[in-house]
Design an enzyme around this catalytic site. Sequence first.
Site, PDB file in Angstrom:
ATOM      1  N   ARG A 174       0.846  -1.188   0.000  1.00 20.85           N
ATOM      2  CA  ARG A 174       0.000   0.000   0.000  1.00 20.85           C
ATOM      3  C   ARG A 174       0.885   1.243   0.000  1.00 20.85           C
ATOM      4  O   ARG A 174       1.951   1.244   0.623  1.00 20.85           O
ATOM      5  CB  ARG A 174      -0.892   0.042   1.243  1.00 20.85           C
ATOM      6  CG  ARG A 174      -1.786  -1.153   1.417  1.00 20.85           C
ATOM      7  CD  ARG A 174      -3.016  -0.769   2.178  1.00 20.85           C
ATOM      8  NE  ARG A 174      -3.875   0.073   1.379  1.00 20.85           N
ATOM      9  CZ  ARG A 174      -4.811  -0.402   0.541  1.00 20.85           C
ATOM     10  NH1 ARG A 174      -5.003  -1.687   0.412  1.00 20.85           N
ATOM     11  NH2 ARG A 174      -5.544   0.424  -0.166  1.00 20.85           N
ATOM     12  N   LEU A 185       1.663   4.637   1.374  1.00 20.35           N
ATOM     13  CA  LEU A 185       1.346   5.301   2.635  1.00 20.35           C
ATOM     14  C   LEU A 185       1.324   6.816   2.443  1.00 20.35           C
ATOM     15  O   LEU A 185       2.102   7.365   1.658  1.00 20.35           O
ATOM     16  CB  LEU A 185       2.384   4.906   3.690  1.00 20.35           C
ATOM     17  CG  LEU A 185       2.305   3.410   4.069  1.00 20.35           C
ATOM     18  CD1 LEU A 185       3.584   2.933   4.720  1.00 20.35           C
ATOM     19  CD2 LEU A 185       1.095   3.147   4.960  1.00 20.35           C
ATOM     20  N   HIS A 231      12.937  -2.833  -1.758  1.00 23.64           N
ATOM     21  CA  HIS A 231      12.345  -2.778  -3.093  1.00 23.64           C
ATOM     22  C   HIS A 231      13.159  -3.683  -4.024  1.00 23.64           C
ATOM     23  O   HIS A 231      14.391  -3.656  -3.986  1.00 23.64           O
ATOM     24  CB  HIS A 231      12.353  -1.337  -3.620  1.00 23.64           C
ATOM     25  CG  HIS A 231      11.719  -1.222  -4.970  1.00 23.64           C
ATOM     26  ND1 HIS A 231      10.348  -1.302  -5.152  1.00 23.64           N
ATOM     27  CD2 HIS A 231      12.262  -1.076  -6.204  1.00 23.64           C
ATOM     28  CE1 HIS A 231      10.087  -1.202  -6.452  1.00 23.64           C
ATOM     29  NE2 HIS A 231      11.228  -1.054  -7.114  1.00 23.64           N
TER      30      HIS A 231
HETATM   31  C1  GAR Z   1       9.562  -8.507  -2.216  1.00 19.74           C
HETATM   32  O1  GAR Z   1      10.206  -8.854  -3.417  1.00 19.74           O
HETATM   33  C2  GAR Z   1       9.737  -7.033  -1.934  1.00 19.74           C
HETATM   34  O2  GAR Z   1      10.988  -6.529  -2.323  1.00 19.74           O
HETATM   35  C3  GAR Z   1       8.637  -6.458  -2.785  1.00 19.74           C
HETATM   36  O3  GAR Z   1       7.540  -7.321  -2.604  1.00 19.74           O
HETATM   37  C4  GAR Z   1       8.046  -8.636  -2.367  1.00 19.74           C
HETATM   38  C5  GAR Z   1       7.402  -9.166  -1.122  1.00 19.74           C
HETATM   39  O4  GAR Z   1       7.708 -10.520  -0.922  1.00 19.74           O
HETATM   40  N1  GAR Z   1       8.313  -5.108  -2.404  1.00 19.74           N
HETATM   41  C6  GAR Z   1       7.942  -4.169  -3.269  1.00 19.74           C
HETATM   42  O5  GAR Z   1       7.775  -4.373  -4.444  1.00 19.74           O
HETATM   43  C7  GAR Z   1       7.717  -2.810  -2.641  1.00 19.74           C
HETATM   44  N2  GAR Z   1       7.750  -1.770  -3.633  1.00 19.74           N
HETATM   45  P1  GAR Z   1       7.538 -11.180   0.500  1.00 19.74           P
HETATM   46  O6  GAR Z   1       6.129 -10.829   0.993  1.00 19.74           O
HETATM   47  O7  GAR Z   1       7.664 -12.662   0.235  1.00 19.74           O
HETATM   48  O8  GAR Z   1       8.607 -10.656   1.407  1.00 19.74           O
END
Ligand code: GAR
Length: 223
Positions: free
Chosen positions: A97, A99, A115
């Site tokens: 989300r 924020l 990220h």
């Molecule tokens: C991860 O790859 C994280 O870097 C990404 O979501 C995934 C969550 O995986 N985050 C983003 O894209 C934020 N912009 P997880 O729930 O298995 O940790």
Amino acid sequence: MPDRGIANRLVVLISGNGRNLQGMIDAVAAGRLSAELVHVFCDRQNAAGLTRAWRAGIPTTIVSRRDHESRAAFDRALARRIVAERPDWIALAGFMRILSSEFVQQFAGKLLNIHPSLLPKYKGLDTHSRVLKSGDPRHGATVHFVSDDLDGGPPVLSGSVAVREDDDAATLSDRVMRRVEVHIYPRVLEWAAQGRLALRDQSVFLDGEPLASPLHESFDDDQ
Ligand code: GAR
């Protein structure tokens, strides 16, 4: 678990699988992360990450956007519950989300995110496919402080792997998670827990010294 030190109460926000959360749980168990995982907040009922938290005995709360009349009301409710946990650090770990500025300001300097790209490249979604499309030789993930600029807050540490000729988005994303994300996030959080990491005037400080550029590590011995 009693408070052990200066800055070790860690709150984690998730939306999905929770592999980064698992990386933190494993790092605590292995003695690589001296944080107390005090609470996991999740915005989705059936997120697999909730099971990981339950198995590790971490209290969880689901705060659903649907239960709040506006985004601002959701953010306020979430912020209120987070404050009640008295966190030293808040880790966004696949929390999907956006924020509000008010939320980000309230927790400025203690809000971190991971990220899946070598920021500032590939902010936003679908990073792995975009990397493959561009033909980049390397790809990875970045832990950064959260600011109002989405995926644009001050970076602390990134990690990278080589992109392979036979990679597709799934294999690349899996490798970045296994080889990079679950290693770099606990490392940064350990610096945070030990009071070694700080944000001042949008600059990252480690051990009292400003980082001239974000730290980087290559993870190339991968199979
Ligand atoms: C991860 O790859 C994280 O870097 C990404 O979501 C995934 C969550 O995986 N985050 C983003 O894209 C934020 N912009 P997880 O729930 O298995 O940790």
